[in-house]
Design a protein around this motif. Sequence first.
Motif, PDB file in Angstrom:
ATOM      1  N   SER A   1       0.854  -1.186   0.000  1.00 19.05           N
ATOM      2  CA  SER A   1       0.000   0.000   0.000  1.00 19.05           C
ATOM      3  C   SER A   1       0.890   1.237   0.000  1.00 19.05           C
ATOM      4  O   SER A   1       2.004   1.219   0.510  1.00 19.05           O
ATOM      5  N   GLY A   2       0.402   2.304  -0.583  1.00 20.80           N
ATOM      6  CA  GLY A   2       1.177   3.537  -0.670  1.00 20.80           C
ATOM      7  C   GLY A   2       2.008   3.636  -1.930  1.00 20.80           C
ATOM      8  O   GLY A   2       2.718   4.626  -2.136  1.00 20.80           O
ATOM      9  N   PHE A   3       1.924   2.599  -2.789  1.00 19.66           N
ATOM     10  CA  PHE A   3       2.664   2.596  -4.053  1.00 19.66           C
ATOM     11  C   PHE A   3       1.708   2.346  -5.208  1.00 19.66           C
ATOM     12  O   PHE A   3       0.709   1.647  -5.073  1.00 19.66           O
ATOM     13  N   HIS A   4       2.063   2.909  -6.343  1.00 19.90           N
ATOM     14  CA  HIS A   4       1.359   2.631  -7.587  1.00 19.90           C
ATOM     15  C   HIS A   4       2.293   1.790  -8.455  1.00 19.90           C
ATOM     16  O   HIS A   4       3.476   2.100  -8.576  1.00 19.90           O
TER      17      HIS A   4
ATOM     18  N   GLU B   1       7.558   0.752  -9.610  1.00 19.51           N
ATOM     19  CA  GLU B   1       6.739   1.170  -8.489  1.00 19.51           C
ATOM     20  C   GLU B   1       6.947   2.665  -8.245  1.00 19.51           C
ATOM     21  O   GLU B   1       8.068   3.168  -8.326  1.00 19.51           O
ATOM     22  N   GLU B   2       5.870   3.351  -7.968  1.00 23.98           N
ATOM     23  CA  GLU B   2       5.918   4.793  -7.722  1.00 23.98           C
ATOM     24  C   GLU B   2       5.255   5.084  -6.376  1.00 23.98           C
ATOM     25  O   GLU B   2       4.107   4.699  -6.139  1.00 23.98           O
ATOM     26  N   ARG B   3       6.010   5.752  -5.494  1.00 20.50           N
ATOM     27  CA  ARG B   3       5.439   6.108  -4.201  1.00 20.50           C
ATOM     28  C   ARG B   3       4.378   7.193  -4.412  1.00 20.50           C
ATOM     29  O   ARG B   3       4.631   8.199  -5.069  1.00 20.50           O
ATOM     30  N   GLU B   4       3.204   6.965  -3.873  1.00 15.23           N
ATOM     31  CA  GLU B   4       2.076   7.857  -4.133  1.00 15.23           C
ATOM     32  C   GLU B   4       2.320   9.267  -3.611  1.00 15.23           C
ATOM     33  O   GLU B   4       1.900  10.247  -4.227  1.00 15.23           O
ATOM     34  N   THR B   5       3.013   9.386  -2.480  1.00 19.00           N
ATOM     35  CA  THR B   5       3.182  10.704  -1.864  1.00 19.00           C
ATOM     36  C   THR B   5       4.272  11.534  -2.537  1.00 19.00           C
ATOM     37  O   THR B   5       4.099  12.732  -2.773  1.00 19.00           O
TER      38      THR B   5
ATOM     39  N   LYS C   1       6.075  10.545  -5.500  1.00 10.52           N
ATOM     40  CA  LYS C   1       6.248  10.221  -6.927  1.00 10.52           C
ATOM     41  C   LYS C   1       7.640   9.660  -7.230  1.00 10.52           C
ATOM     42  O   LYS C   1       8.061   9.608  -8.382  1.00 10.52           O
TER      43      LYS C   1
END
Length: 293
Positions: free
Chosen positions: A112-115, A185-189, A191
């Motif tokens: 969670s927290g990643f795209h 993977e990209e951290r949502e907060t 980027k």
Amino acid sequence: MLYLKNLITENTPIIKLSNDYSVSKEEKKEILGTNNVDLEKQDDYMKMMYFMNNSWYYFKEEEENLGYPFYLMDELMGSFLAHKMNMKVVSYFLARVKNKKIGLASKNFKQSGFHYYFGKQYYDIYENYTNLSYAPFRVENIENLKLLCVSDENRKILTKHILEMLALDVYMLQKDRKSANLQFEERETTKYIDLAPLYDFSNCIPKIEEKSGLELQGVILRITDRNIKTLIKQYSYFANFLSSLLETKMSTTWEEICEFYQFNQNCTAFEEVYNYYKTKEESQRRYLGMYLK
């Protein structure tokens, strides 16, 4: 030969993998990722997905594979080599499913927290930034990926991890690092972008054929005899990492794998796999050594 079946001993740890049948096909699609237009085998992939004890697993059943007879051994080899080199990679364990079939399973790496998105989207990003058609053999593709990054540190780390993956695929002779077999993977907060843990080392060939030479499919870069020279010249880190891999013997790593899984080391299956990796590592040292002088 079904190598796993013949290597298992009474001490080999095997989990029983069962499925929660209340999970819908839509839920599986969401976990698998629907943002990859290249997932032509999506239905087949979903059949390999298991949800048990609130966790997702991906299971590869052992079966005869004439094209890549050591395909599950290569999954173990790739994972172990990557761990040795401190790379992000999935871990495999032996599993048995309801029909009593044996295979390898890995736990879903997504957090969670990643795209997460598949390698195919790189083509779109490349073309949007450059207005040029994607050229699979261009080493510049690595540099163009830096356009995704949010900082110099991000660019440095992403480049490092891409070069490590390319070096490992060259050493393993992975022919199938296509879009479905590579994720970012990209951290949502923040980027911040990076490679997701590596997986799928199964389509590796035993050696480089002298007539055809080196050619490995890859969503970021298709590696050939021609552009590997450029890679080595342009990126000293790639050359050094590949040299370190060549010193990490596959045959020794295979013995370590057998110790870890408590496989039978006194059987034909063990000997065949050992000889396969012994021959391959020697062939790779000779062939790639020409470029690393």
